[in-house]
Motif scaffolding. Structure first.
Motif, PDB file in Angstrom:
ATOM      1  N   SER A 301      46.531  53.116  42.937  1.00  0.00           N
ATOM      2  CA  SER A 301      45.877  53.412  41.664  1.00  0.00           C
ATOM      3  C   SER A 301      44.583  52.628  41.516  1.00  0.00           C
ATOM      4  O   SER A 301      44.473  51.476  41.955  1.00  0.00           O
ATOM      5  CB  SER A 301      46.812  53.068  40.501  1.00  0.00           C
ATOM      6  N   SER A 302      43.624  53.248  40.847  1.00  0.00           N
ATOM      7  CA  SER A 302      42.351  52.567  40.608  1.00  0.00           C
ATOM      8  C   SER A 302      42.424  51.621  39.413  1.00  0.00           C
ATOM      9  O   SER A 302      41.400  51.030  39.054  1.00  0.00           O
ATOM     10  CB  SER A 302      41.234  53.593  40.399  1.00  0.00           C
ATOM     11  N   ILE A 303      43.605  51.449  38.810  1.00  0.00           N
ATOM     12  CA  ILE A 303      43.729  50.504  37.694  1.00  0.00           C
ATOM     13  C   ILE A 303      43.319  49.104  38.123  1.00  0.00           C
ATOM     14  O   ILE A 303      42.814  48.315  37.325  1.00  0.00           O
ATOM     15  CB  ILE A 303      45.169  50.504  37.127  1.00  0.00           C
ATOM     16  N   TYR A 304      43.503  48.786  39.406  1.00  0.00           N
ATOM     17  CA  TYR A 304      43.142  47.437  39.858  1.00  0.00           C
ATOM     18  C   TYR A 304      41.642  47.206  39.753  1.00  0.00           C
ATOM     19  O   TYR A 304      41.181  46.063  39.603  1.00  0.00           O
ATOM     20  CB  TYR A 304      43.658  47.188  41.277  1.00  0.00           C
ATOM     21  N   ILE A 305      40.859  48.284  39.820  1.00  0.00           N
ATOM     22  CA  ILE A 305      39.410  48.145  39.713  1.00  0.00           C
ATOM     23  C   ILE A 305      39.026  47.696  38.312  1.00  0.00           C
ATOM     24  O   ILE A 305      38.145  46.849  38.124  1.00  0.00           O
ATOM     25  CB  ILE A 305      38.723  49.468  40.099  1.00  0.00           C
ATOM     26  N   ASP A 306      39.688  48.235  37.291  1.00  0.00           N
ATOM     27  CA  ASP A 306      39.470  47.753  35.931  1.00  0.00           C
ATOM     28  C   ASP A 306      39.903  46.303  35.799  1.00  0.00           C
ATOM     29  O   ASP A 306      39.255  45.502  35.117  1.00  0.00           O
ATOM     30  CB  ASP A 306      40.242  48.616  34.931  1.00  0.00           C
ATOM     31  N   ALA A 307      41.015  45.959  36.440  1.00  0.00           N
ATOM     32  CA  ALA A 307      41.561  44.600  36.335  1.00  0.00           C
ATOM     33  C   ALA A 307      40.674  43.555  36.999  1.00  0.00           C
ATOM     34  O   ALA A 307      40.802  42.357  36.711  1.00  0.00           O
ATOM     35  CB  ALA A 307      42.966  44.547  36.940  1.00  0.00           C
ATOM     36  N   LEU A 308      39.764  43.982  37.872  1.00  0.00           N
ATOM     37  CA  LEU A 308      38.861  43.033  38.528  1.00  0.00           C
ATOM     38  C   LEU A 308      38.022  42.257  37.517  1.00  0.00           C
ATOM     39  O   LEU A 308      37.562  41.148  37.800  1.00  0.00           O
ATOM     40  CB  LEU A 308      37.917  43.773  39.487  1.00  0.00           C
ATOM     41  N   GLN A 309      37.826  42.821  36.340  1.00  0.00           N
ATOM     42  CA  GLN A 309      36.995  42.179  35.324  1.00  0.00           C
ATOM     43  C   GLN A 309      37.744  41.096  34.557  1.00  0.00           C
ATOM     44  O   GLN A 309      37.155  40.425  33.710  1.00  0.00           O
ATOM     45  CB  GLN A 309      36.467  43.233  34.347  1.00  0.00           C
ATOM     46  N   TYR A 310      39.035  40.929  34.870  1.00  0.00           N
ATOM     47  CA  TYR A 310      39.870  39.955  34.159  1.00  0.00           C
ATOM     48  C   TYR A 310      40.466  38.957  35.162  1.00  0.00           C
ATOM     49  O   TYR A 310      40.458  39.200  36.368  1.00  0.00           O
ATOM     50  CB  TYR A 310      40.978  40.688  33.393  1.00  0.00           C
ATOM     51  N   PRO A 311      41.004  37.837  34.673  1.00  0.00           N
ATOM     52  CA  PRO A 311      41.447  36.787  35.583  1.00  0.00           C
ATOM     53  C   PRO A 311      42.844  36.948  36.180  1.00  0.00           C
ATOM     54  O   PRO A 311      43.345  36.042  36.829  1.00  0.00           O
ATOM     55  CB  PRO A 311      41.404  35.529  34.694  1.00  0.00           C
ATOM     56  N   CYS A 312      43.505  38.072  35.989  1.00  0.00           N
ATOM     57  CA  CYS A 312      44.858  38.231  36.537  1.00  0.00           C
ATOM     58  C   CYS A 312      44.826  38.337  38.057  1.00  0.00           C
ATOM     59  O   CYS A 312      43.844  38.796  38.652  1.00  0.00           O
ATOM     60  CB  CYS A 312      45.525  39.467  35.946  1.00  0.00           C
ATOM     61  N   ASP A 313      45.930  37.922  38.688  1.00  0.00           N
ATOM     62  CA  ASP A 313      46.118  38.159  40.112  1.00  0.00           C
ATOM     63  C   ASP A 313      46.465  39.631  40.320  1.00  0.00           C
ATOM     64  O   ASP A 313      46.910  40.317  39.392  1.00  0.00           O
ATOM     65  CB  ASP A 313      47.239  37.283  40.654  1.00  0.00           C
ATOM     66  N   ILE A 314      46.287  40.115  41.550  1.00  0.00           N
ATOM     67  CA  ILE A 314      46.556  41.514  41.874  1.00  0.00           C
ATOM     68  C   ILE A 314      47.377  41.574  43.160  1.00  0.00           C
ATOM     69  O   ILE A 314      47.101  40.847  44.124  1.00  0.00           O
ATOM     70  CB  ILE A 314      45.246  42.303  42.053  1.00  0.00           C
ATOM     71  N   ALA A 315      48.404  42.427  43.165  1.00  0.00           N
ATOM     72  CA  ALA A 315      49.207  42.671  44.365  1.00  0.00           C
ATOM     73  C   ALA A 315      49.436  44.171  44.496  1.00  0.00           C
ATOM     74  O   ALA A 315      49.448  44.897  43.494  1.00  0.00           O
ATOM     75  CB  ALA A 315      50.533  41.925  44.301  1.00  0.00           C
ATOM     76  N   PHE A 316      49.639  44.637  45.735  1.00  0.00           N
ATOM     77  CA  PHE A 316      49.808  46.057  46.002  1.00  0.00           C
ATOM     78  C   PHE A 316      51.183  46.301  46.626  1.00  0.00           C
ATOM     79  O   PHE A 316      51.476  45.790  47.717  1.00  0.00           O
ATOM     80  CB  PHE A 316      48.700  46.552  46.940  1.00  0.00           C
ATOM     81  N   PHE A 317      52.031  47.043  45.933  1.00  0.00           N
ATOM     82  CA  PHE A 317      53.379  47.356  46.404  1.00  0.00           C
ATOM     83  C   PHE A 317      53.344  48.755  47.017  1.00  0.00           C
ATOM     84  O   PHE A 317      53.396  49.755  46.317  1.00  0.00           O
ATOM     85  CB  PHE A 317      54.374  47.277  45.243  1.00  0.00           C
ATOM     86  N   LEU A 318      53.278  48.811  48.361  1.00  0.00           N
ATOM     87  CA  LEU A 318      53.035  50.060  49.094  1.00  0.00           C
ATOM     88  C   LEU A 318      54.303  50.499  49.818  1.00  0.00           C
ATOM     89  O   LEU A 318      54.320  50.654  51.044  1.00  0.00           O
ATOM     90  CB  LEU A 318      51.883  49.854  50.082  1.00  0.00           C
ATOM     91  N   PHE A 319      55.367  50.728  49.065  1.00  0.00           N
ATOM     92  CA  PHE A 319      56.671  51.014  49.670  1.00  0.00           C
ATOM     93  C   PHE A 319      56.722  52.357  50.390  1.00  0.00           C
ATOM     94  O   PHE A 319      57.614  52.593  51.213  1.00  0.00           O
ATOM     95  CB  PHE A 319      57.766  50.941  48.616  1.00  0.00           C
TER      96      PHE A 319
END
Length: 414
Positions: A301-319
C-alpha cells in the motif's frame, strides 16, 4: 449481459452523458468519494472549503446515514439520485473526487471541470498503465466484445480528468501516463489529506479507547488484494494468528489498530474480537492519526508514503509476496530501485519477533531517535521522490485554481 443489452446500455448512458455537456454550469463544486464514504483528499478539501468559503461545496453520496450526518453538522449534502443531488450534479462547474466521476455522478459530468485528487501514490500500476491482473481487460480490451463491455460497464474509467494534483515530478510523470493527460493538467503541490492537518487540528485520536497502560500504538493497514475479488477466504486470518498476537500485545503493552481496505472491510469483523486489537476499518479514513502512531505496518500500500511525513517507524508484512506479484497488478519498475523505508517481514513468526523487539526499543531509544538513525538517509530520498513539492500547500493551490476559473468565466463575453 448479452451484446444487445450492452449496446442498449451504452447508447442510453452515452446519450445522457453527451446531453449533460449542454447544461449551463454554475460556480459551485460537487464532491464525493469512493464507496460513498466521506474520506481522503476530497473530504479534506471539502472541509477546507466549508471553513474558508472559497466556493460553494456540496457533498454527494448514496449513503443516507452519511448525508444525514453531514447535514446535521451544517454541511450541504444530498443523495446522488435525489432531486437536489441530480440538480447540483448537472449544474456544478467542478467535480471533485478521489477515484472516478462516479464518486459523484458518472452520467452528468461531461460539461464540468473534473478534478481527480486520486487516493494514493502510484506504486502499483494504475489505469492505462496496468499490464496484468483482473483489471487489465478494463483498460486494454482485446476484441470487439471486450471493447463493448468496457465502454458499457466501465464508462467512468475512460473519462479523463481536467486536473490532478502531483506532490512530486515522479508522481506527475506517472499520473500523465496512467490517465493519459498532459503536464499542463497537473498541479505540483501537496495532497489535501496531509496538508489539511498542517493547518487544522485533528480530533480523530480522541475516538480511540486505548487499553490502560498502552505504551505503543501500531497501525496495521494492508493493501487491497484485487486477486481475491471473488474469494470468500480471509487471507489475513490465514497469515496471522490473531489470538496469539493479542496475547503478545497485552504482555508488551501494545495496541494494534486494524485498518483494512474498504473493498475488504467485511474481513475485519472476525479479527476485532481480541483484546488490544481495535478495528478502525469503519472509520472514514486514518490521516488524522498518522502523526500519533508509533509504528505503521503495511505491505504494498502507498499509505507508507503518506506516513513518511511523520515520525513513526514503518514495517512491511509481505506474507503473500509471491502470489501478489504473480496475480495482482504489477508494480512500476522504479519501485524496485527505491530505498527501503523499513524492514520486510514474510511470516507471522517474523512479525512476532519484530513486535517484541519494537516493544523493547522504547526502553532504550525514543521513537523519533529511532527513525532518524538507520532510516534517516532513506527517508530523505523517499521524501524527495514522493513529496518534492510538499512546501506548496495543495489547499491553497486548489483555492487559487477555482478562483482563477471564476475570474476567467466572468471575463468571457455573454
Amino acid at each position: 449481459m448479452n451484446a444487445i443489452l450492452l449496446l442498449l446500455r451504452l447508447t442510453i448512458t452515452q446519450l445522457i452523458y453527451t446531453l449533460s455537456d449542454f447544461i449551463p454550469r454554475r460556480h459551485k463544486a460537487v464532491m464525493g468519494c469512493y464507496k460513498d464514504k466521506f474520506a481522503d483528499n476530497s473530504k479534506y478539501l471539502f472541509l477546507h472549503w466549508q471553513q474558508q468559503k472559497t466556493i460553494r461545496a456540496i457533498w454527494i453520496s448514496a449513503d443516507k446515514q452519511l448525508i444525514k450526518r453531514l447535514q446535521t453538522q451544517g454541511y450541504e449534502a444530498y443523495l446522488r439520485w435525489s432531486l437536489l443531488g441530480v440538480w447540483h450534479s448537472a449544474t456544478a462547474k467542478f467535480y471533485v473526487y478521489n477515484t472516478y466521476i462516479g464518486d459523484i455522478n458518472q452520467y452528468l459530468a461531461k460539461g464540468a471541470v473534473k478534478i481527480n485528487l486520486w487516493h494514493g501514490s502510484p506504486l502499483k500500476q494504475i489505469e492505462f498503465d496496468i499490464s496484468n491482473g483482473p483489471l487489465f481487460q478494463v483498460y486494454h480490451p482485446q476484441n470487439i466484445m471486450q471493447k463493448l463491455i468496457a465502454k458499457a460497464q466501465y464508462h467512468q474509467q475512460y473519462v479523463r480528468p481536467n486536473l490532478m494534483v502531483a506532490p512530486s515530478d515522479m508522481v506527475k510523470k506517472l499520473f500523465c501516463s496512467g490517465f493519459r493527460i498532459n503536464d499542463e493538467q497537473l498541479l505540483t503541490c501537496g495532497n489535501p489529506r496531509t496538508d489539511y492537518y498542517q493547518r487544522y487540528k485533528s480530533e480523530d485520536w480522541l475516538q480511540l479507547q486505548l487499553p490502560i497502560n498502552t505504551q505503543q500504538v501500531i497501525l496495521y493497514a494492508p493493501s487491497w488484494r484485487d486477486s481475491h475479488l471473488d474469494s470468500a477466504t480471509n487471507i489475513y486470518t490465514q497469515a496471522i494468528d490473531f489470538e496469539r498476537l493479542s496475547s503478545q500485545l497485552q504482555k508488551s503493552n501494545q495496541c494494534l489498530l486494524l485498518r483494512l481496505h474498504p473493498n475488504e472491510a467485511h474481513l475485519a469483523t472476525e479479527m476485532s474480537q481480541y483484546p488490544h486489537i481495535i478495528n478502525i476499518t469503519f472509520w472514514d479514513d486514518i490521516y488524522g492519526i498518522l502523526e500519533k502512531i508509533d509504528l505503521l505496518i503495511t505491505d504494498y500500500s502507498s499509505i507508507y508514503i503518506d506516513a513518511l511525513q511523520y515520525p513513526c517507524d514503518i514495517a512491511f508484512f509481505l506474507f503473500d509476496k509471491t502470489h501478489y506479484q504473480a496475480e495482482c497488478r504489477c508494480e512500476y519498475s522504479y519501485v524496485a530501485e527505491l530505498p527501503k523505508a523499513g524492514i520486510d517481514l514474510f511470516n507471522f513468526v517474523e512479525l512476532q519477533e519484530y513486535l517484541i523487539e519494537f516493544a523493547q526499543k522504547r526502553h532504550t531509544v525514543t521513537k523519533r531517535e529511532a527513525v532518524h538513525s538507520y532510516q534517516a538517509f532513506n527517508r530523505s530520498r523517499l521524501l524527495h521522490t514522493f513529496w518534492q513539492h510538499q512546501n506548496r500547500c495543495g489547499l491553497d493551490c486548489l483555492d487559487a485554481f477555482v478562483q482563477n476559473e471564476q475570474i476567467v468565466a466572468t471575463k468571457k463575453p455573454a
